[in-house]
Structures are given as structure tokens and as C-alpha cells.
Design a protein around this motif. Structure first.
Motif, PDB file in Angstrom:
ATOM      1  N   VAL A 175       0.860  -1.198   0.000  1.00  0.00           N
ATOM      2  CA  VAL A 175       0.000   0.000   0.000  1.00  0.00           C
ATOM      3  C   VAL A 175       0.886   1.235   0.000  1.00  0.00           C
ATOM      4  CG1 VAL A 175      -1.823   1.261   1.190  1.00  0.00           C
ATOM      5  CG2 VAL A 175      -1.789  -1.243   1.264  1.00  0.00           C
ATOM      6  N   PHE A 176       0.595   2.177  -0.902  1.00  0.00           N
ATOM      7  CA  PHE A 176       1.323   3.444  -0.958  1.00  0.00           C
ATOM      8  C   PHE A 176       0.295   4.567  -0.989  1.00  0.00           C
ATOM      9  CE2 PHE A 176       3.685   6.986  -2.723  1.00  0.00           C
ATOM     10  CZ  PHE A 176       4.917   6.856  -2.112  1.00  0.00           C
ATOM     11  N   GLU A 177       0.421   5.508  -0.050  1.00  0.00           N
ATOM     12  CA  GLU A 177      -0.539   6.608   0.068  1.00  0.00           C
ATOM     13  C   GLU A 177       0.130   7.931  -0.288  1.00  0.00           C
ATOM     14  OE1 GLU A 177      -2.833   6.786   3.603  1.00  0.00           O
ATOM     15  OE2 GLU A 177      -2.959   4.587   3.831  1.00  0.00           O
ATOM     16  N   LEU A 178      -0.536   8.708  -1.130  1.00  0.00           N
ATOM     17  CA  LEU A 178      -0.052  10.012  -1.563  1.00  0.00           C
ATOM     18  C   LEU A 178      -0.776  11.100  -0.787  1.00  0.00           C
ATOM     19  CD1 LEU A 178      -0.126   9.372  -5.413  1.00  0.00           C
ATOM     20  CD2 LEU A 178       1.874   9.299  -3.937  1.00  0.00           C
ATOM     21  N   SER A 179      -0.074  12.199  -0.531  1.00  0.00           N
ATOM     22  CA  SER A 179      -0.692  13.306   0.189  1.00  0.00           C
ATOM     23  C   SER A 179      -1.399  14.281  -0.745  1.00  0.00           C
ATOM     24  CB  SER A 179       0.356  14.062   1.011  1.00  0.00           C
ATOM     25  OG  SER A 179       1.370  14.578   0.159  1.00  0.00           O
ATOM     26  N   ASN A 180      -1.082  14.254  -2.042  1.00  0.00           N
ATOM     27  CA  ASN A 180      -1.747  15.138  -3.003  1.00  0.00           C
ATOM     28  C   ASN A 180      -1.752  14.472  -4.361  1.00  0.00           C
ATOM     29  OD1 ASN A 180       0.499  16.376  -4.864  1.00  0.00           O
ATOM     30  ND2 ASN A 180       1.355  16.419  -2.797  1.00  0.00           N
ATOM     31  N   SER A 181      -2.555  15.011  -5.253  1.00  0.00           N
ATOM     32  CA  SER A 181      -2.707  14.421  -6.583  1.00  0.00           C
ATOM     33  C   SER A 181      -2.115  15.296  -7.671  1.00  0.00           C
ATOM     34  CB  SER A 181      -4.198  14.184  -6.871  1.00  0.00           C
ATOM     35  OG  SER A 181      -4.911  15.412  -6.796  1.00  0.00           O
ATOM     36  N   PHE A 182      -1.245  16.244  -7.298  1.00  0.00           N
ATOM     37  CA  PHE A 182      -0.677  17.176  -8.266  1.00  0.00           C
ATOM     38  C   PHE A 182       0.586  16.588  -8.900  1.00  0.00           C
ATOM     39  CE2 PHE A 182      -3.144  19.676  -5.335  1.00  0.00           C
ATOM     40  CZ  PHE A 182      -3.834  20.533  -6.169  1.00  0.00           C
ATOM     41  N   ALA A 183       0.695  16.732 -10.193  1.00  0.00           N
ATOM     42  CA  ALA A 183       1.871  16.232 -10.908  1.00  0.00           C
ATOM     43  C   ALA A 183       3.073  17.116 -10.597  1.00  0.00           C
ATOM     44  CB  ALA A 183       1.602  16.212 -12.409  1.00  0.00           C
ATOM     45  N   SER A 184       4.230  16.482 -10.379  1.00  0.00           N
ATOM     46  CA  SER A 184       5.471  17.194 -10.115  1.00  0.00           C
ATOM     47  C   SER A 184       6.618  16.252 -10.432  1.00  0.00           C
ATOM     48  CB  SER A 184       5.540  17.653  -8.653  1.00  0.00           C
ATOM     49  OG  SER A 184       5.582  16.540  -7.793  1.00  0.00           O
ATOM     50  N   SER A 185       7.822  16.801 -10.464  1.00  0.00           N
ATOM     51  CA  SER A 185       8.986  15.964 -10.732  1.00  0.00           C
ATOM     52  C   SER A 185       9.155  14.907  -9.652  1.00  0.00           C
ATOM     53  CB  SER A 185      10.243  16.835 -10.833  1.00  0.00           C
ATOM     54  OG  SER A 185      10.438  17.572  -9.630  1.00  0.00           O
ATOM     55  N   THR A 186       8.870  15.284  -8.398  1.00  0.00           N
ATOM     56  CA  THR A 186       8.942  14.315  -7.307  1.00  0.00           C
ATOM     57  C   THR A 186       7.952  13.183  -7.521  1.00  0.00           C
ATOM     58  OG1 THR A 186       9.634  16.014  -5.733  1.00  0.00           O
ATOM     59  CG2 THR A 186       8.680  14.005  -4.827  1.00  0.00           C
ATOM     60  N   MET A 187       6.731  13.538  -7.933  1.00  0.00           N
ATOM     61  CA  MET A 187       5.700  12.531  -8.120  1.00  0.00           C
ATOM     62  C   MET A 187       6.046  11.598  -9.272  1.00  0.00           C
ATOM     63  SD  MET A 187       3.151  11.999  -6.197  1.00  0.00           S
ATOM     64  CE  MET A 187       2.737  13.588  -5.522  1.00  0.00           C
ATOM     65  N   PHE A 188       6.687  12.124 -10.329  1.00  0.00           N
ATOM     66  CA  PHE A 188       7.087  11.275 -11.445  1.00  0.00           C
ATOM     67  C   PHE A 188       8.160  10.285 -11.014  1.00  0.00           C
ATOM     68  CE2 PHE A 188       5.556  14.865 -14.256  1.00  0.00           C
ATOM     69  CZ  PHE A 188       4.448  14.172 -14.704  1.00  0.00           C
ATOM     70  N   SER A 189       9.091  10.729 -10.172  1.00  0.00           N
ATOM     71  CA  SER A 189      10.128   9.827  -9.674  1.00  0.00           C
ATOM     72  C   SER A 189       9.516   8.719  -8.837  1.00  0.00           C
ATOM     73  CB  SER A 189      11.150  10.610  -8.837  1.00  0.00           C
ATOM     74  OG  SER A 189      11.784  11.615  -9.599  1.00  0.00           O
ATOM     75  N   ILE A 190       8.585   9.085  -7.966  1.00  0.00           N
ATOM     76  CA  ILE A 190       7.923   8.089  -7.127  1.00  0.00           C
ATOM     77  C   ILE A 190       7.120   7.114  -7.996  1.00  0.00           C
ATOM     78  CG2 ILE A 190       6.156   7.782  -5.357  1.00  0.00           C
ATOM     79  CD1 ILE A 190       8.789   8.869  -4.265  1.00  0.00           C
ATOM     80  N   ALA A 191       6.412   7.648  -8.989  1.00  0.00           N
ATOM     81  CA  ALA A 191       5.578   6.806  -9.843  1.00  0.00           C
ATOM     82  C   ALA A 191       6.416   5.815 -10.634  1.00  0.00           C
ATOM     83  CB  ALA A 191       4.758   7.684 -10.791  1.00  0.00           C
ATOM     84  N   ALA A 192       7.573   6.255 -11.100  1.00  0.00           N
ATOM     85  CA  ALA A 192       8.449   5.354 -11.859  1.00  0.00           C
ATOM     86  C   ALA A 192       8.896   4.180 -11.003  1.00  0.00           C
ATOM     87  CB  ALA A 192       9.652   6.126 -12.389  1.00  0.00           C
ATOM     88  N   SER A 193       9.151   4.415  -9.718  1.00  0.00           N
ATOM     89  CA  SER A 193       9.551   3.327  -8.833  1.00  0.00           C
ATOM     90  C   SER A 193       8.370   2.428  -8.489  1.00  0.00           C
ATOM     91  CB  SER A 193      10.160   3.897  -7.548  1.00  0.00           C
ATOM     92  OG  SER A 193      11.349   4.607  -7.814  1.00  0.00           O
ATOM     93  N   LEU A 194       7.191   3.025  -8.282  1.00  0.00           N
ATOM     94  CA  LEU A 194       6.017   2.220  -7.948  1.00  0.00           C
ATOM     95  C   LEU A 194       5.586   1.339  -9.118  1.00  0.00           C
ATOM     96  CD1 LEU A 194       3.877   4.819  -5.957  1.00  0.00           C
ATOM     97  CD2 LEU A 194       5.119   2.863  -5.029  1.00  0.00           C
ATOM     98  N   ARG A 195       5.939   1.732 -10.312  1.00  0.00           N
ATOM     99  CA  ARG A 195       5.564   0.936 -11.489  1.00  0.00           C
ATOM    100  C   ARG A 195       6.203  -0.449 -11.436  1.00  0.00           C
ATOM    101  NH1 ARG A 195       6.945   2.471 -17.825  1.00  0.00           N
ATOM    102  NH2 ARG A 195       6.030   0.575 -18.733  1.00  0.00           N
TER     103      ARG A 195
END
Length: 641
Positions: A175-195
Motif C-alpha cells: 500500500v502506498f498513500e499520496l498526500s496530493n494528486s498534483f503532478a510534479s517531478s517528485t511525483m514522477f520519480s515516485i511513480a516510476a519506482s512504484l511501477r
């Protein structure tokens, strides 16, 4: 302490007090839910050895770190007793906190839930946190990255990189919980790892309307490509800039990529209907056997006015008469006993009613919630006990004189009215009519005529006196009275410099327990009021003179000082610096509290280190004096390294 209780029972007793809810643990609000000033739950461990033995595992089940000192203390505790680390199941880290984080993370192998924040100050040391992440293998991660005002520096970027690498390595992460739904460079890095996270089952994210459009957020698209992902759980988005985001469902379906994955909040499931149909079964009962005396007692409380502070809270007490004829008969006397008016027009209609319905002459309490002129003569035939102005209303000097003559013998409280200026001054003998009065809260625009002598028994029962406006003649009149029962005095006036309050306080100060004065009174109150326990100063937008808060001999009675200000937070520290830097409380051995509404306590370690409020509060705590804000919340010392 011998409890004679088994450990299992003690555990059930202590669990509610020591438990940290998952809602609090995973809270991603800008203000941490743990930024509070209550007593630490660890105090339960000090009761006895049995409580220490049972409560220790409960206390360490959820660990929240909000300062370097806390991290250092935890590191020391884990080094002394390695068994403590095995009890830690949830770990919330809200900062960097230095090299000791490496030792802490190595000592807590059973952590299943990890809350980690990348909202890092440039002065924070994240080296231990970065090196310690690989030693964990959590099942659930709550990732806090604030969308507004976030900090980006070398330390926060380094922590993000360490988290992205760990997400690929954590084999148990489901389970991975995000604090916001806004796209950012940080979020892209996290998403690439979660993939490529091998065990990921659930993504929890605030509601993003892009999910229901043709162009969904790219970081969610990356996460959705994880072959092991089973659901994307949406949670209600937090309000932005004070705006409320309704949770009413969505008319359009989610993007095809997310079909089969989206899990809506329970209240937002489209098409869900909450039935409001009445139950097919009804309860049949009869009250015919209930005596009238019992109903009278019930209706007495149901018909009572709901007064909170100086506000009337409307409720449907008059609907009681619509229930039945019995209720109308039994409740009406209580409803007529207390009358409430919000305008002079409705009050003027009372005169004909009083003449036609004599039962209204049993009225005891009159509440007025208007600042208009009121002619109270229609109620003079009633044995009034209380006349309360919830907002200041006005009466003529003639009406006030007649009120004293007709109702002075029964009135106990007369509050919230101002006597307008008449053609001639008021006679001081008007006060002699109030033979049972205990509380007066009045304003006088009319002066008082000089009187050769005032009976010493005048206002002999008066306990509380509040003056909102007056001139010197009223103070002269009050100074000539004995007022043996007087204990509380409030002068909330704008022209304090023109009044001879020194003479009044010199005469009556010895018996006063509470005194409220304007800041413009340049008088050392403590020398003339040796018995005062509570002192309130109306400061407005000014600050008091610290030199006036001294006394020649120790003042043994004063316990609280309250400063009432305009409530503005901005610039308040700078404005009050001169007062607190000069204030000495050594001559007030009984003083325990100073209240100041413009205080805003800091909630983060960084802000605490810079706050002057904290410095002054801790200096006062050395003398056992607590500095509190408008909510009565006082500063508590924090753990220091």
C-alpha cells in the motif's frame, strides 16, 4: 501501587489512552495532528511498575518523531533496551533528525507502516534517514509532499532519491498513500519506482478529477501500469483556501486505463442511495399514567432558555405547546416566565398582552438582544428578577428611575443596558431602591447630581459591578458607598483617564477578588488591591507598562493575569517584546497563569526554535507560571538534546 489486576485487564484499561488511531498516524494535513500541547501519554508509565510493564509495549507500538531531541532520546532508549525496537509497528518521521535515524531504523525490524515527509528544511540532516531506509521493509508507506509552499533543497532532493530507490527494493510494500494528486517531478520519480514495485496492491490518492477525463495525471498512469496493482483508492481531497470540495460522485466514468482499479469513497459511490423510509415497525406507548408533576419537571428543563456566554441560542422551546393540550397547559407557565426580544417592535406588542393575560405578569426573566432604545414600562408590573441585555440596549433616565422604583426590590441581575442622557442629572438615591441586587452591568451617559449624603447601606448586596461608560460623578457616588459584598469590578470604559478610579479602588480595593481595568489606568493596582486573585487588562492594540506590574511587598493573592487585545497575530511578538523582556514575576509568588490572545504557538521544530513566545513561556515556567493563548492552551516544555 498494588492493583490486584491481571496484565490483560490493565492492558484493556490503558489501550484507549495510549492508542494512536490510524487516521492520526496517516494524516497528511499541513498542521500535524501531533502538534498539540497536552500531557504526554508516557506519563501513564510513571504510575506504578505494573503499569510500566504493561504500557511500555503499547506506547512503542506507534512511534512519532517530530524533533531531533525525540529522535536522540529514542536512539538512547533502543540502545539501552533492544527489545523496545521489536514492539514498534508504525513509525512516523516528520523531518530529518540527524545521524541517529540510522541506528533507530536498524533497531526497529518489525515496522509495517511508515510515514515519511520530504518537507525538509535545508538545516535538517537527513543522512541517517537516507542510510536507514534500506534496513526497513514496510507493508504500507504514507508519503507526505505538500503541494503548496513546499521546500526544495539539497536535503529534500537527496531524501526523495533514497525513497525512490527503496520503493523498488521493499519486497513487502503493498500500500502506498499520496498526500496530493498534483503532478510534479517528485511525483514522477515516485511513480516510476512504484511501477516496478513487486508487491504493490493498492494506491491511495486524493480525488483527482483528471481520472475522469481524457487526459489523466501522468504519474497515476505510470503507477497503473504496475501488473500487480489491484486498486486505486480515492479519498476526499482536502479543502483549498477555505473552499469545501463536495463529495457527490462523478457523472462521467473513469478513464479506460483505470477501469476496474478505481475504488470510490463510500459516500461518493455513484448511484448509492440511502433510504430514509420509516421503519415498518413502530413503538406503541402511553403516557397517560405519568403524573403531571413529573411532566412539569421535564418541561421545566425543556423550556429553559439556552444561553451560552452572552448569546441566546435559539431552539424550538415554544413547539412544546403544540405537542398536546397537556403539554400546552403544563409548559406555558415556564415559557411565560422567561421572555426574549430581538426588537423594540415585538416588545411593544407585549403591553396589550399583559393587560389581557394576567398570567404574563409571572415573568421573572427578560432577555433583550438589540441595541435599540427600549421602553421597559410594560413589564414593571411583573416581579422581575433578571433583566439581561445580550447586546447593549438603551433606556431613558426616566425609565431607569421608574424601573428602580417599581422593580428594585425584586431585581437580582440588571445587566447590559445604558442609561441615556436626560434633561437633568440622575439622583444618586436611585441606587438605594435596589435592595437585593447582586450584579450590575450598566452604562451611564447621564451624569449624577451631587448628593449631600448617601446611605451606607446602598447596594449592600452588590457582588459584581461592571461599568461600560460613565463620567466622574458616578465614580464619586460609588466611592462614597460602603459596598460590603462587592468582590468583582469591571471598568470597560474608553475615558478611564478622566475618571478617578484611584479613589474608587483605594476605597473598595481591599475586598476585591477580580478586577478588570483599561490599560490606560496608570495605577499600581496591586498596592491598592491586596486581595485580587484575577486581574484583566483591556489593552486593545496597545501594550501594558511592565513597571506597573510590580509591588513594594510580595503580593500573596494574584493567580492569573489576562490581557485582552485586538487579537492580531502579525507583529504581536515584536510589539510585546518590551513588556516580557522587562517583566518580573518574583513579587507574585501565587501567580500561575498569564493569558494573551494574540499568541500563536509554533507547531514545528524549526518554528519553535525561532519563537519569542516560546522563550518567554519557558522563562515564566521557571517560576511556575504558564503563558496561555486565547484557547487556554499553555506552552509545555519540549524534549531538548
Amino acid at each position: 501501587m498494588d492493583t490486584h489486576l491481571p496484565d490483560e485487564i490493565i492492558s484493556e484499561i490503558l489501550s484507549p489512552a495510549l492508542k494512536v488511531s490510524d487516521e492520526e498516524f496517516s494524516d497528511t494535513s499541513p498542521n500535524s495532528p501531533f502538534a498539540r500541547y497536552s500531557e504526554s501519554s508516557s506519563a501513564f508509565l510513571l504510575v506504578c511498575k505494573a503499569w510500566l510493564r504493561v504500557a511500555t509495549p503499547l506506547l512503542y507500538h506507534v512511534v512519532v518523531l517530530r524533533s531531533k531531541a525525540q529522535a536522540s532520546a529514542l536512539d538512547s532508549a533502543l540502545r539501552r533496551n533492544s527489545e523496545l525496537g521489536r514492539w514498534v509497528k508504525k513509525l512516523r518521521v516528520e523531518g530529518g533528525y540527524g545521524s541517529c535515524m540510522l541506528k533507530i531504523m536498524a533497531a526497529v525490524p518489525n515496522v509495517t507502516d511508515l510515514f515519511i515527509s520530504v518537507d525538509i528544511w535545508s538545516s535538517d540532516n537527513v543522512s541517517g534517514l537516507i542510510k536507514g531506509l534500506p534496513s526497513l521493509n514496510p507493508t504500507r508507506v504514507v508519503f507526505y509532499d505538500p503541494p503548496y509552499g513546499r521546500r526544495r533543497n539539497k536535503n529534500s532532493e537527496g531524501l526523495v532519491q533514497a525513497i525512490t530507490q527503496s520503493l523498488k527494493d521493499w519486497k513487502n510494500l503493498a500500500v502506498f498513500e499520496l498526500s496530493n494528486s498534483f503532478a510534479s517531478s517528485t511525483m514522477f520519480s515516485i511513480a516510476a519506482s512504484l511501477r516496478v514495485a513487486p508487491a504493490l496492491k493498492t494506491i491511495v490518492t486524493p480525488i483527482s478529477y483528471g481520472i475522469f477525463s481524457q487526459h489523466p495525471p501522468e504519474h497515476l498512469v505510470l503507477m497503473a501500469k504496475n501488473p500487480s496493482l489491484e486498486r486505486i483508492q480515492l479519498k476526499p481531497a482536502r479543502p483549498r483556501f477555505g473552499m469545501t470540495i463536495p463529495n457527490t460522485g462523478f457523472s462521467s466514468p473513469p478513464h479506460p486505463l483505470f477501469r476496474g482499479l478505481i475504488q470510490m469513497p463510500e459516500n461518493d459511490v455513484p448511484g448509492s442511495v440511502h433510504s430514509s423510509a420509516p421503519s415498518s415497525r413502530s413503538i406503541q406507548y402511553s403516557t397517560a399514567s405519568v403524573p403531571d408533576n413529573i411532566w412539569k419537571r421535564i418541561l421545566y428543563f425543556a423550556a429553559a432558555p439556552d444561553i451560552q456566554g452572552s448569546k441566546w441560542i435559539p431552539h424550538s422551546r415554544f413547539r412544546l405547546v403544540l405537542v398536546s393540550k397537556k403539554f400546552a397547559r403544563l409548559a406555558m407557565p415556564y415559557l411565560k416566565e422567561t421572555l426574549y426580544f430581538r426588537s423594540p417592535l415585538t416588545f411593544d406588542d407585549l403591553g396589550p398582552v399583559l393587560r389581557s393575560d394576567l398570567s404574563f405578569r409571572l415573568t421573572r426573566n427578560l432577555y433583550v438582544d438589540t441595541n435599540a432604545n427600549m421602553n421597559l414600562r410594560p413589564v414593571f408590573s411583573s416581579p422581575l428578577v433578571n433583566i439581561i441585555g445580550l447586546t447593549m440596549f438603551y433606556v431613558s433616565s426616566a425609565v431607569f428611575s421608574e424601573l428602580a422604583k417599581k422593580c428594585g426590590q425584586t431585581l437580582v441581575r440588571l445587566e447590559g443596558l445604558t442609561v441615556a442622557k436626560g434633561n437633568k442629572p440622575l439622583e444618586s438615591s436611585v441606587f438605594a431602591q435596589f435592595i437585593n441586587i447582586r450584579s450590575l452591568a450598566l452604562g451611564f451617559k447621564s451624569p449624577f447630581a451631587k448628593s449631600p449624603s448617601i446611605p451606607s447601606s446602598t447596594l449592600a448586596t452588590l457582588e459584581q459591578l461592571k461599568i461600560t461608560q460613565c463620567d466622574r460623578t458616578l465614580i464619586t457616588v460609588l466611592s462614597e458607598m460602603d459596598l460590603p459584598a462587592l468582590r468583582e469590578v469591571i471598568f470597560q470604559v474608553d475615558n478611564a483617564r478622566e475618571l478617578d478610579l484611584g479613589t474608587f479602588l483605594t476605597k473598595h480595593g481591599g475586598k476585591l477578588r477580580r478586577v478588570d481595568l483599561p490599560n490606560s489606568v496608570f495605577l499600581n493596582t496591586f498596592n491598592v488591591c491586596p486581595a485580587v486573585v484575577d486581574l484583566t487588562i483591556f489593552c486593545g492594540n496597545g501594550t501594558p507598562n511592565a513597571s506597573l506590574y510590580t509591588c513594594t511587598t510580595p503580593h500573596a493573592s494574584l493567580q492569573t493575569i489576562t490581557f485582552k487585545t485586538d487579537g492580531r497575530f502579525r507583529g504581536a511578538e515584536r510589539k510585546w517584546a518590551g513588556f516580557f523582556d522587562s517583566l518580573s514575576v518574583l513579587t507574585f509568588p501565587a501567580l500561575r497563569q498569564i493569558s494573551l490572545p494574540c499568541i500563536k504557538w509554533p507547531t514545528t521544530e524549526h518554528d519553535i526554535g525561532k519563537s519569542l513566545w516560546v522563550q518567554w513561556a519557558e522563562r515564566l515556567l521557571d517560576h511556575n507560571v504558564t503563558l496561555v493563548d486565547s484557547n487556554g492552551v499553555g506552552w509545555r516544555r519540549r524534549l531538548k538534546k
